[in-house]
Design a protein around this motif. Structure first.
Motif, PDB file in Angstrom:
ATOM      1  N   SER A  63       0.922  -1.315  -0.027  1.00 37.89           N
ATOM      2  CA  SER A  63       0.002  -0.001  -0.011  1.00 37.89           C
ATOM      3  C   SER A  63       0.870   1.310  -0.164  1.00 37.89           C
ATOM      4  N   VAL A  64       1.880   1.297   0.795  1.00 38.11           N
ATOM      5  CA  VAL A  64       2.711   2.620   0.905  1.00 38.11           C
ATOM      6  C   VAL A  64       3.634   2.730  -0.472  1.00 38.11           C
ATOM      7  N   SER A  65       4.034   1.335  -0.960  1.00 34.47           N
ATOM      8  CA  SER A  65       4.671   1.710  -2.182  1.00 34.47           C
ATOM      9  C   SER A  65       3.904   2.320  -3.188  1.00 34.47           C
ATOM     10  N   ILE A  66       2.543   1.776  -3.220  1.00 35.17           N
ATOM     11  CA  ILE A  66       1.892   2.301  -4.315  1.00 35.17           C
ATOM     12  C   ILE A  66       1.596   3.844  -4.251  1.00 35.17           C
ATOM     13  N   LEU A  67       1.318   4.244  -2.875  1.00 36.20           N
ATOM     14  CA  LEU A  67       1.022   5.579  -2.530  1.00 36.20           C
ATOM     15  C   LEU A  67       2.128   6.492  -2.912  1.00 36.20           C
ATOM     16  N   MET A  68       3.230   5.827  -2.451  1.00 39.51           N
ATOM     17  CA  MET A  68       4.533   6.797  -3.042  1.00 39.51           C
ATOM     18  C   MET A  68       4.618   6.873  -4.763  1.00 39.51           C
ATOM     19  N   LEU A  69       4.476   5.808  -5.068  1.00 44.66           N
ATOM     20  CA  LEU A  69       4.273   5.705  -6.711  1.00 44.66           C
ATOM     21  C   LEU A  69       3.461   6.572  -7.179  1.00 44.66           C
ATOM     22  N   ALA A  70       2.494   6.995  -6.447  1.00 42.48           N
ATOM     23  CA  ALA A  70       1.483   8.051  -7.176  1.00 42.48           C
ATOM     24  C   ALA A  70       1.939   9.300  -6.724  1.00 42.48           C
ATOM     25  N   THR A  80       4.866   8.365 -10.714  1.00 40.26           N
ATOM     26  CA  THR A  80       5.116   7.105 -11.504  1.00 40.26           C
ATOM     27  C   THR A  80       3.662   6.676 -12.054  1.00 40.26           C
ATOM     28  N   LEU A  81       2.830   6.693 -11.178  1.00 41.52           N
ATOM     29  CA  LEU A  81       1.336   6.326 -11.433  1.00 41.52           C
ATOM     30  C   LEU A  81       0.644   7.503 -11.698  1.00 41.52           C
ATOM     31  N   ILE A  82       0.296   7.694 -12.794  1.00 43.68           N
ATOM     32  CA  ILE A  82      -0.522   9.071 -13.422  1.00 43.68           C
ATOM     33  C   ILE A  82      -1.687   8.479 -14.090  1.00 43.68           C
ATOM     34  N   SER A  83      -2.585   9.449 -14.370  1.00 46.42           N
ATOM     35  CA  SER A  83      -3.559   9.335 -15.091  1.00 46.42           C
ATOM     36  C   SER A  83      -4.568   7.964 -14.884  1.00 46.42           C
ATOM     37  N   TRP A  84      -5.044   7.330 -15.770  1.00 43.85           N
ATOM     38  CA  TRP A  84      -5.570   5.954 -15.710  1.00 43.85           C
ATOM     39  C   TRP A  84      -4.935   4.848 -14.994  1.00 43.85           C
ATOM     40  N   HIS A  85      -3.608   5.042 -14.872  1.00 43.44           N
ATOM     41  CA  HIS A  85      -2.940   3.857 -14.168  1.00 43.44           C
ATOM     42  C   HIS A  85      -3.080   3.867 -12.702  1.00 43.44           C
ATOM     43  N   ILE A  86      -3.459   4.979 -12.226  1.00 42.40           N
ATOM     44  CA  ILE A  86      -3.729   5.318 -10.702  1.00 42.40           C
ATOM     45  C   ILE A  86      -4.899   4.376 -10.413  1.00 42.40           C
ATOM     46  N   TRP A  87      -5.629   3.923 -11.522  1.00 38.34           N
ATOM     47  CA  TRP A  87      -6.810   3.107 -11.052  1.00 38.34           C
ATOM     48  C   TRP A  87      -6.590   1.708 -10.771  1.00 38.34           C
ATOM     49  N   ALA A  88      -5.340   1.253 -11.334  1.00 37.46           N
ATOM     50  CA  ALA A  88      -4.795  -0.075 -10.853  1.00 37.46           C
ATOM     51  C   ALA A  88      -4.409  -0.158  -9.636  1.00 37.46           C
ATOM     52  N   LEU A 129       4.009  -0.968 -15.351  1.00 37.77           N
ATOM     53  CA  LEU A 129       2.570  -0.583 -15.361  1.00 37.77           C
ATOM     54  C   LEU A 129       1.898  -1.647 -15.957  1.00 37.77           C
ATOM     55  N   VAL A 130       2.403  -2.476 -16.991  1.00 35.63           N
ATOM     56  CA  VAL A 130       1.550  -3.885 -17.576  1.00 35.63           C
ATOM     57  C   VAL A 130       1.395  -4.686 -16.381  1.00 35.63           C
ATOM     58  N   LEU A 131       2.500  -5.028 -15.483  1.00 39.24           N
ATOM     59  CA  LEU A 131       2.190  -5.896 -14.771  1.00 39.24           C
ATOM     60  C   LEU A 131       1.341  -5.236 -13.549  1.00 39.24           C
ATOM     61  N   LEU A 132       1.243  -4.249 -13.271  1.00 39.91           N
ATOM     62  CA  LEU A 132       0.437  -3.534 -12.251  1.00 39.91           C
ATOM     63  C   LEU A 132      -1.033  -4.023 -12.632  1.00 39.91           C
ATOM     64  N   TRP A 133      -1.395  -3.689 -14.034  1.00 40.23           N
ATOM     65  CA  TRP A 133      -2.780  -3.991 -14.554  1.00 40.23           C
ATOM     66  C   TRP A 133      -2.934  -5.268 -14.405  1.00 40.23           C
ATOM     67  N   ILE A 134      -1.977  -6.015 -14.696  1.00 38.38           N
ATOM     68  CA  ILE A 134      -2.267  -7.590 -14.461  1.00 38.38           C
ATOM     69  C   ILE A 134      -2.613  -7.949 -13.121  1.00 38.38           C
TER      70      ILE A 134
END
Length: 195
Positions: A85-92, A96-104, A167-172
């Motif tokens: 969770s914290v890693s995802i928050l820091m990537l946002a 690194t996570l922008i636009s629609w990638h934040i939804w993943a 990003l591809v792996l995150l969506w998977i």
């Protein structure tokens, strides 16, 4: 045997590995505040990879050495959810996570919270929902995706398309997250609907 290696010890080696994983969380946050610097991204990645390895190692050692404990059972899922969770928050935070990638990331975070709530509710009813093999694959996909994304631009300089691969792996992993989350809710649904 000393206090660190007995099966009855609260602070045995598997539990210390789990605690170390929790301690790694603020260190990763600290590094990601300087994510525009290559050394900070590599340090964050190293901490994350070591934490991911201890995730496997603490459970394996606890079973092999028969060192399961109440503390370990409580802390292990907390450590897993904190590091992801914290890693995802820091990537946002570092874009690194922008636009629609934040939804993943949102899908992954929401599932973790919802399943934790469901598990807590079912535990009060003394109902156990075992972790499925697919859920373990989901966790592995999440960890690999986050590792690629933590490397980010620093990784792109070494291996082209590191960020895109992440990003591809995150969506998977987000899709696997949805499916495994549905599995958990389906397993616990009749308990939820009981009066």
């Amino acid at each position: 045997m000393n206090g660190l290696s007995t099966g009855s010890s609260t602070f045995n080696i598997p539990n210390l590995l789990t605690i170390a994983r929790i301690v790694a969380v603020p260190a990763i946050v600290f590094c990601m505040f300087w994510s525009d610097l290559d050394w900070a991204r590599w340090t964050a990645l190293t901490l994350f990879v070591v934490a991911a390895i201890t995730d496997f190692l603490d459970g394996y050692l606890a079973r092999r050495w028969q060192m399961q404990s109440a503390l370990g059972r409580m802390l292990d899922p907390i450590a897993d959810k904190l590091i992801v969770s914290v890693s995802i928050l820091m990537l946002a935070y570092d874009h690194t996570l922008i636009s629609w990638h934040i939804w993943a990331g949102v899908i992954i975070l929401c599932r973790e919270i919802l399943v934790s709530g469901l598990r807590e509710f079912l535990a009060a009813l003394q109902v156990s929902v075992p972790v499925t093999r697919l859920a373990k694959w989901k966790t592995t996909a999440q960890l690999i995706a986050i590792a690629f994304l933590l490397a980010g631009p620093a990784g792109d300089k070494v291996i082209p398309y590191t960020s895109e691969t992440g990003l591809v792996l995150l969506w998977i992993s987000a899709l696997l997250t949805l499916y495994t989350g549905y599995d958990y809710f389906r397993a616990g649904l009749h308990h939820l609907l009981e009066d």
